[in-house]
Write a protein that holds these residues in place. Structure first.
Motif, PDB file in Angstrom:
ATOM      1  N   GLU A  73       0.819  -1.210   0.000  1.00 48.12           N
ATOM      2  CA  GLU A  73       0.000   0.000   0.000  1.00 48.12           C
ATOM      3  C   GLU A  73       0.856   1.265   0.000  1.00 48.12           C
ATOM      4  N   TYR A  74       1.961   1.234   0.722  1.00 45.60           N
ATOM      5  CA  TYR A  74       2.794   2.431   0.879  1.00 45.60           C
ATOM      6  C   TYR A  74       4.087   2.373   0.081  1.00 45.60           C
ATOM      7  N   GLU A  75       4.172   1.472  -0.879  1.00 43.88           N
ATOM      8  CA  GLU A  75       5.391   1.306  -1.671  1.00 43.88           C
ATOM      9  C   GLU A  75       5.796   2.591  -2.387  1.00 43.88           C
ATOM     10  N   SER A  76       4.868   3.228  -3.071  1.00 47.72           N
ATOM     11  CA  SER A  76       5.217   4.447  -3.801  1.00 47.72           C
ATOM     12  C   SER A  76       5.598   5.569  -2.838  1.00 47.72           C
ATOM     13  N   ALA A  77       4.972   5.631  -1.681  1.00 48.51           N
ATOM     14  CA  ALA A  77       5.317   6.645  -0.685  1.00 48.51           C
ATOM     15  C   ALA A  77       6.754   6.453  -0.196  1.00 48.51           C
ATOM     16  N   MET A  78       7.137   5.202   0.004  1.00 47.46           N
ATOM     17  CA  MET A  78       8.513   4.926   0.453  1.00 47.46           C
ATOM     18  C   MET A  78       9.516   5.354  -0.606  1.00 47.46           C
ATOM     19  N   TYR A  79       9.233   5.036  -1.866  1.00 47.95           N
ATOM     20  CA  TYR A  79      10.161   5.402  -2.940  1.00 47.95           C
ATOM     21  C   TYR A  79      10.251   6.914  -3.116  1.00 47.95           C
TER      22      TYR A  79
ATOM     23  N   ARG B  55      -0.768   3.998  12.930  1.00 48.32           N
ATOM     24  CA  ARG B  55       0.361   4.889  12.659  1.00 48.32           C
ATOM     25  C   ARG B  55       1.440   4.185  11.838  1.00 48.32           C
ATOM     26  N   PHE B  56       1.052   3.167  11.094  1.00 47.86           N
ATOM     27  CA  PHE B  56       2.020   2.386  10.328  1.00 47.86           C
ATOM     28  C   PHE B  56       2.756   3.243   9.298  1.00 47.86           C
ATOM     29  N   LYS B  57       2.033   4.080   8.545  1.00 48.33           N
ATOM     30  CA  LYS B  57       2.660   4.870   7.481  1.00 48.33           C
ATOM     31  C   LYS B  57       3.730   5.822   8.029  1.00 48.33           C
ATOM     32  N   PRO B  58       3.448   6.665   9.039  1.00 48.59           N
ATOM     33  CA  PRO B  58       4.519   7.531   9.556  1.00 48.59           C
ATOM     34  C   PRO B  58       5.681   6.738  10.152  1.00 48.59           C
ATOM     35  N   TRP B  59       5.354   5.619  10.808  1.00 45.83           N
ATOM     36  CA  TRP B  59       6.398   4.774  11.387  1.00 45.83           C
ATOM     37  C   TRP B  59       7.304   4.224  10.285  1.00 45.83           C
ATOM     38  N   LEU B  60       6.699   3.740   9.210  1.00 42.48           N
ATOM     39  CA  LEU B  60       7.460   3.180   8.092  1.00 42.48           C
ATOM     40  C   LEU B  60       8.282   4.258   7.386  1.00 42.48           C
ATOM     41  N   LEU B  61       7.678   5.422   7.146  1.00 42.11           N
ATOM     42  CA  LEU B  61       8.412   6.504   6.479  1.00 42.11           C
ATOM     43  C   LEU B  61       9.574   7.000   7.331  1.00 42.11           C
TER      44      LEU B  61
END
Length: 162
Positions: A17-23, A59-65
């Motif tokens: 889901e957050y692959e493009s955000a990570m890149y 809070r997975f997305k901010p944690w991952l970023l």
């Protein structure tokens, strides 16, 4: 306090889901596409290994970023001692610039200094709040607002030049 351990399938679904955000976050810090891929891959491995540390699954997305940003900064620290001959080659030769080629917004964002670029990318491309960006970049909310303001001003200058 008991932490909830995220299973492999849920973790993989979030990563996709957050692959493009990570890149995009990694690209806003690192210039070399191979380094971006390596940093994202390393961040995913690190996040998987520490997935039990995540207290709030919302809070997975901010944690991952945050993990991606830290991994990118670590890559930058490691590379300070290495000189890429490809970068020197580009400095020695004058590029044949096409004046009719218009600069895109993303190209303009990539021309920003790294500190401004990361804040602008997270805010405009990842829809992170100022508070989330402050947490991800480990700076104050005031510093995030200042970087966003300076980034917008610099983008206006870059886009008006072309």
């Amino acid at each position: 306090m008991v932490t909830q351990f995220m299973d492999k399938e849920t973790f993989c679904a979030h990563i996709l889901e957050y692959e493009s955000a990570m890149y995009r976050a990694a690209r806003s810090i690192l210039n070399n596409p191979e380094d971006v891929e390596d940093a994202v891959q390393e961040a995913i491995c690190s996040a998987f290994a520490h997935r039990g540390d995540l207290r709030d699954p919302q809070r997975f997305k901010p944690w991952l970023l945050r993990i991606v940003v830290n991994t990118c900064y670590e890559t930058c620290r490691k590379q300070k001692k290495v000189i890429d001959l490809g970068q020197v080659e580009g400095v020695l030769e004058a590029p044949d610039a096409d004046p009719t080629e218009a600069i895109s917004l993303w190209q303009a964002v990539l021309e920003l200094p790294e500190s401004l670029r990361a804040a602008v990318t997270l805010f405009y491309y990842e829809d992170c709040t100022v508070a989330q960006i402050a947490q991800i970049l480990n700076i104050s909310q005031g510093a995030v607002k200042l970087r966003l303001n300076r980034g917008r001003a610099r983008l206006r200058t870059i886009l008006n030049e072309d």
